[in-house]
Design an enzyme around this catalytic site. Structure first.
Site, short mmCIF file in Angstrom:
data_model
loop_
_atom_site.label_atom_id
_atom_site.label_comp_id
_atom_site.label_asym_id
_atom_site.label_seq_id
_atom_site.Cartn_x
_atom_site.Cartn_y
_atom_site.Cartn_z
N HIS A 1 33.41 40.19 45.95
CA HIS A 1 33.88 39.79 47.40
C HIS A 1 35.45 40.14 47.39
O HIS A 1 36.18 39.57 46.54
CB HIS A 1 33.82 38.53 47.80
CG HIS A 1 34.11 38.09 49.11
ND1 HIS A 1 33.51 38.57 50.29
CD2 HIS A 1 35.11 37.52 49.62
CE1 HIS A 1 33.85 38.23 51.43
NE2 HIS A 1 35.18 37.43 51.13
N SER A 2 35.86 40.96 48.22
CA SER A 2 37.29 41.19 48.30
C SER A 2 37.86 41.66 47.25
O SER A 2 37.22 42.87 46.70
CB SER A 2 38.11 39.99 48.69
OG SER A 2 39.33 40.03 49.27
#
Length: 217
Positions: free
Chosen positions: A59-60
């Site tokens: 994520h990210s």
């Protein structure tokens, strides 16, 4: 973050969270500040576990870590992941649009975090937690801001990209550009929410992950 994931995924999917230095029980260890040593360490540490079908989820910043880890495994002639899940991250070949902040004085750094919606608001509002997290946040931004994408052939593994409909940091175009990084299947799914859409949409999100994984594992 990942504690409840096994309950939302098929029984034959094992969730293996990676705890990086500077976090949790590794709080006393110095966090990574550059992508290359982080990925090299992960490739070495995870090698004994990759003797069965596996996927990477990030994520990210974690999406870029997963991407570079898949490329590092390819350089080592290792088995590729069956799928790379890239969540809330622009495609790595798209240049950054913001000025670097990881070396700013504390007050300016915190102000930029608030402006960018860079971490959950409930964390930003807890001064005691923020003092503990500041070193690792700076380190994460250092990895993110000094990362230099280098052109290589696309990956052979499928890529599934996930994004938040109200994420004002990562556009749909930023997400769709991941399709250039694979010669295999590509999918893009959007969910209600901002950059941190994972928790509010967890049941539907995990169902999507399960559907995207190969049926034969």
């Amino acid at each position: 973050m990942f504690r409840s994931w096994p309950d939302g995924l098929p029984a034959d999917v094992e969730v293996c969270p990676v705890l990086l230095p500077g976090r949790g029980t590794r709080m006393s260890e110095a966090p990574f500040t550059r992508m290359s040593p982080l990925v090299e360490t992960l490739a070495q540490s995870l090698a004994p576990l990759l003797d069965r079908p596996f996927a990477f989820f990030g994520h990210s910043l974690g999406a870029w870590v997963g991407f570079e880890l898949a490329r590092q495994l390819r350089r080592r002639s290792g088995a590729p992941p069956v799928r790379l899940f890239a969540s809330a991250a622009r495609a790595p070949q798209i240049a950054g649009r913001d000025r670097p902040i990881h070396a700013l004085p504390e007050a300016e750094f915190l102000a930029e975090l608030r402006r960018r919606n860079g971490i959950p608001r409930e964390v930003l509002g807890n001064e005691e937690v923020m003092q503990i997290m500041l070193p690792v946040l700076r380190a994460d931004f250092a990895v993110f801001e000094t990362y230099a994408y280098s052109a290589e052939p696309p990956l052979d593994c499928a890529i599934s990209v996930l994004g938040g409909l109200q994420d004002d940091r990562v556009s749909r175009g930023d997400l769709d550009a991941w399709r250039d990084q694979t010669t295999a299947a590509f999918s893009l799914r959007m969910f209600p929410g901002d950059h941190f859409f994972l928790n509010p949409t967890a049941p539907v999100f995990l169902q999507t992950l399960a559907q995207e994984l190969p049926k034969e594992r």
